[in-house]
Design an enzyme around this catalytic site. Sequence first.
Site, PDB file in Angstrom:
ATOM      1  N   GLU A   1      10.386  25.288  43.916  1.00 25.52           N
ATOM      2  CA  GLU A   1       9.660  26.090  42.948  1.00 25.52           C
ATOM      3  C   GLU A   1       8.286  26.467  43.526  1.00 25.52           C
ATOM      4  O   GLU A   1       7.625  25.653  44.163  1.00 25.52           O
ATOM      5  CB  GLU A   1       9.477  25.288  41.655  1.00 25.52           C
TER       6      GLU A   1
ATOM      7  N   LYS B   1      13.394  30.827  34.648  1.00 26.39           N
ATOM      8  CA  LYS B   1      13.220  29.489  34.082  1.00 26.39           C
ATOM      9  C   LYS B   1      13.154  29.543  32.553  1.00 26.39           C
ATOM     10  O   LYS B   1      12.334  30.256  31.978  1.00 26.39           O
ATOM     11  CB  LYS B   1      11.944  28.874  34.651  1.00 26.39           C
TER      12      LYS B   1
ATOM     13  N   CYS C   1      13.058  22.978  37.798  1.00 25.23           N
ATOM     14  CA  CYS C   1      12.067  21.957  37.460  1.00 25.23           C
ATOM     15  C   CYS C   1      12.236  21.368  36.046  1.00 25.23           C
ATOM     16  O   CYS C   1      13.124  20.557  35.818  1.00 25.23           O
ATOM     17  CB  CYS C   1      10.670  22.520  37.667  1.00 25.23           C
TER      18      CYS C   1
END
Length: 290
Positions: free
Chosen positions: A40, A118, A176
């Site tokens: 990321e 995301k 993440c």
Amino acid sequence: MKIASLQMVSTPDVARNLDTASRLVAEAAAAGAELVALPEYFCLLGQRDSDKLGVAEQDGEGPIQQALSQAAKRYRVWLVGGTLPMRLAAAPAGPAMRVRNACCVYAPDGARAARYDKVHLFAYDNGRERYDEARVLEAGDMPVAFEVAIDAGSDAAAALASGGNTNKLRVGLSVCYDLRFPELYRQLMQSAPCDLICVPSAFTYTTGRAHWELLLRARAVENQCFVLAPAQGGTHENGRRTWGHSMVVNPWGEVLAVLPEGEGVVIAEMDLSRLAAVRAQLPALAHRRL
């Protein structure tokens, strides 16, 4: 099939980060990796969270996306391009501007194969420290997977066929903080189960030490798939320290390879016969009722 997690300690300088990423992709490809994943924000960890707004790109154009496409084509790999800040189609200018945290995937010919934004945005407040990704990010709204064609005559294709799959490897994307939400991964497993899940990340040192490996192994076990987890790992120029421990986990929850800290390549064999055996011997995915 060899897969690789690339670990970086990204800086506030996009050009330096792109050079580092290209070098690590080259190293992974030279070691035989066919699918490679960056962490990321591989392209930028700035002094302030708002710095990403200054380097945000339009979908399909810009130096960061171009560099990813060129690296995939040059080294003939499937490249999961960590994440980069992507402008919204109709983004307001000024302090109200927000972007998507986008994970773009490129095929060995350099063509983009997938884009995932995301979904879950990180926020933290312990009374002394406060952080909220939503200040500059807009959340994505859907799961994304892509397929990698496997040579029909290979051992890998035979292993996939023994598990009832075609000669295509299915790869699910996440980023993440998504790791803490198992429902996203269940969505990815609904119609055609994923054989591999990628989790490009920049976990903080504190949360990573407590939960990173635990969550990665849990996602691998409950979804009976491989997990490829490239991470930021070290003390950055902005003073932030990330946990690192980029790793590859197999469907039984075993860590096949890991790098605790610093730049480097984590590479492991994705044994698809092992994947088929786990799903055949303990068919938990077939036993789901909800």
